[in-house]
Design an enzyme around this catalytic site. Structure first.
Site, PDB file in Angstrom:
ATOM      1  CG  ASP A   1      12.156  38.901 -51.148  1.00 14.42           C
ATOM      2  OD1 ASP A   1      12.669  38.030 -50.419  1.00 14.42           O
ATOM      3  OD2 ASP A   1      10.928  39.022 -51.300  1.00 14.42           O
TER       4      ASP A   1
ATOM      5  CD  GLN B   1      10.185  31.194 -51.263  1.00 18.00           C
ATOM      6  OE1 GLN B   1      10.631  30.049 -51.279  1.00 18.00           O
ATOM      7  NE2 GLN B   1       9.219  31.556 -50.434  1.00 18.00           N
TER       8      GLN B   1
ATOM      9  CG  HIS C   1       6.068  37.751 -50.684  1.00 19.38           C
ATOM     10  ND1 HIS C   1       5.632  38.532 -49.641  1.00 19.38           N
ATOM     11  CD2 HIS C   1       5.735  36.480 -50.370  1.00 19.38           C
ATOM     12  CE1 HIS C   1       5.063  37.756 -48.731  1.00 19.38           C
ATOM     13  NE2 HIS C   1       5.113  36.501 -49.149  1.00 19.38           N
TER      14      HIS C   1
ATOM     15  CB  CYS D   1       2.005  36.869 -50.083  1.00 22.32           C
ATOM     16  SG  CYS D   1       1.292  36.354 -48.532  1.00 22.32           S
TER      17      CYS D   1
ATOM     18  CE  LYS E   1       9.286  32.681 -46.726  1.00 24.25           C
ATOM     19  NZ  LYS E   1       7.922  32.137 -46.714  1.00 24.25           N
TER      20      LYS E   1
END
Lengths: 404, 135
Positions: free
Chosen positions: A197, A200, A120, A362, A223
């Site tokens: 990261d 997700q 991302h 993104c 999220k």
């Protein structure tokens, strides 16, 4: 143990579904249950006050609730201590914090930073800025035909002893579940500091940061059923202790004298200014909700929906699916349809109250790599039901009829 | 729960026609003006080539990729521009372009509809040596 998963009961906790929408954009932001909005409302209506400073009862209540989220998150991600759980506004801020406070101190001219082509923008741009400032080099791990990271190339890059390796646990654009544990282990062996990261990953796969072995792990509350404006940065304690503050001002100090300032202990050293109190309390309620469902059950439900959607979309003529097979992806499906731009598809789907993402997600380097300007993307979560996938299929067929 | 009526209103026949059979699509050799703009939200790109003689747009082509709205809008705009004086072309505004499309454009799609106008404005004003604020 996988519990039985009652989607109909879950959906009753999400008033937004009473509007009739089919919500297929959870990788963008999730919906929030009454338990989350209720916890926030309770703060506003019953003990609204600032934390960490007032001596009256409601402020103590606010402080206790605010800090309680930290322990809930610590348990969810299995961090060793709440000192390693830093509140941020979200993943982007967490990564920027590391790029600024750790990166500026440790990354030097000629150093190598390894990222991936499916990352991302939030996990690319802060490193580009840092690299430009320091004269460091960035290399990107490419993907294979299935949209999975080329591990052979990754190992080759590790031979060059990168200072930092940063990658996503799960790709937001393709849904690819990266072999994060193996990648972290290899990067650590190569002597790199590793940031994962988890934007997700945390909401959908869950994480055990100690088993994963990374140095930093950033994710967003919004999220994972929480509100916007509250996220988490996990960092290994010795690294965080040695880092300077990211932002400075109120609440992050121990003493301030005209000659100089001493900083607060972890985790507050990184939490300057009045915090997003209601949002952090809301995030705590979201963690409770997910913990009650069980991350194993969340994963199993998403797998079922993803397989169902993959199957249904595969049957549509002229539809191209991007990324790995359902067994190796999270609840994200990117696709394109011959002759129909993703924006037009999203507009037509919107007419059927189907919320579908269209764009570059993104992840412009990935779009360039795939040779497309944009894709349509459907993504799922705990409340997604098969009927919503069926409605998407209906919208796609309608779009094909209009554009025929 | 068919939404055919609403969709057909949005994706009117002539818009689909301009999308599928864009007018003045392609490139000009040695254009007097050539300019390209993209929509950072979706990565769509539209470029225009102009041949200008005695202040009149003698020929025009557009190229790029994008959604039905941006492509139809560009196609319609080139039809309007061909044979027009450059000075008059500069007077074309948002309302003209949206009026020509003749459909209700949601805020989310307005940038698609106006991408070609941005190409015209920046391109045409660039030749005149003036700066022009973006729409």
């Amino acid at each position: 143990m996988i519990k039985t998963f009652d989607v109909a009961a879950i959906r009753k906790d999400f008033p937004i579904f009473e509007t009739g929408i089919a919500y297929l954009d959870s990788a963008n932001t999730s919906q929030r249950p009454r338990q989350v909005t209720g916890a926030m409302l309770e703060y506003f209506e019953k003990f609204n006050s600032n934390i960490h400073r007032a001596a009256y009862r409601i402020a103590e209540e606010a402080t206790v609730r605010y800090e309680a989220t930290r322990e809930k998150v610590r348990e969810l991600i299995n961090a060793s201590s709440t000192k390693e759980v830093i509140y941020t506004r979200g993943t982007t801020e967490g990564i920027n914090l590391v790029a600024y406070s750790w990166g500026r101190k440790h990354v030097k001219q000629g150093d190598l930073i390894v990222l991936t082509i499916i990352d991302h923008h939030s996990n690319i741009v802060p490193w580009q800025i840092l690299a430009a400032e320091k004269g460091a080099t960035i290399e990107y791990v490419d993907i294979d035909e299935r949209g999975e990271l080329r591990q052979d190339q990754f190992r080759k890059l590790l031979e060059r002893s990168p200072k930092l390796v940063a990658f996503g646990q799960v790709s937001n654009a393709l849904g690819t579940i990266n072999p994060a544990t193996e990648m972290v282990a290899a990067a650590k062996t190569a002597g790199a500091t590793v940031l994962v990261d988890g934007a997700q990953g945390a909401p959908h796969q869950g994480v055990d940061v100690r088993a994963l072995g990374c140095d930093f792990y950033a994710f967003s509350g919004h999220k994972m059923l929480g509100p916007t404006g509250a996220g988490i940065l996990y960092g290994r304690r010795e690294l965080l202790e040695a880092m300077d503050p990211f932002m400075s001002g109120g609440d992050m100090i121990k003493t301030v004298r005209v000659e100089g300032t001493t900083y607060h202990d972890l985790p507050w050293k990184f939490e300057a200014g009045t915090q997003a109190i209601a949002e952090v309390i809301g995030l705590g309620a979201a963690v409770d909700y997910l913990t009650a469902l069980g991350m194993d059950a969340v994963r199993a439900h998403e797998r079922e929906i993803t397989e169902y959607a993959f199957e249904a979309l595969s049957d549509i003529e002229g539809l191209t699916l991007y990324g790995p097979p359902p067994s190796r992806r999270a609840g994200v499906i990117s696709f394109s349809i011959e002759g129909i731009h993703p924006h037009d598809l999203a507009t037509i789907a919107d007419r059927d109250q189907v919320c579908l993402r269209a764009g570059h997600h993104c992840a412009m380097p990935l779009m360039t790599r795939l040779g497309v300007a944009a894709t349509a993307r459907a993504s799922f979560y705990v409340y997604t039901q098969k009927d919503e996938v069926d409605r998407l299929v209906g919208s796609i067929k309608e779009a094909q009829r209009i554009f025929a | 729960m068919s939404s055919t009526a609403a969709d057909d209103q949005f994706y009117r026949e002539y818009i689909l026609d301009h999308y599928k059979n864009p007018r003045n699509f392609g490139r000009l050799e040695n254009p007097d003006i050539s300019h390209e703009e993209d929509n950072p939200l979706c990565g769509d790109v539209i470029g225009m080539d102009f041949r200008v003689k005695d202040g009149v747009i003698e020929d025009i082509r557009f190229h790029g990729r994008g959604c039905a709205i941006s492509q139809a809008s560009a196609s319609l705009l080139t039809e309007r521009l061909k044979g027009l004086r450059l000075e008059d072309a500069k007077k074309i505004g948002k309302a003209d372009v949206l009026g020509e499309l003749g459909i209700d454009i949601s805020p989310a799609r307005i940038k698609c509809a106006l991408l070609s106008l941005k190409v015209l404005k920046v391109g045409a004003y660039g030749l005149a040596g003036n700066d022009e604020d973006e729409e």
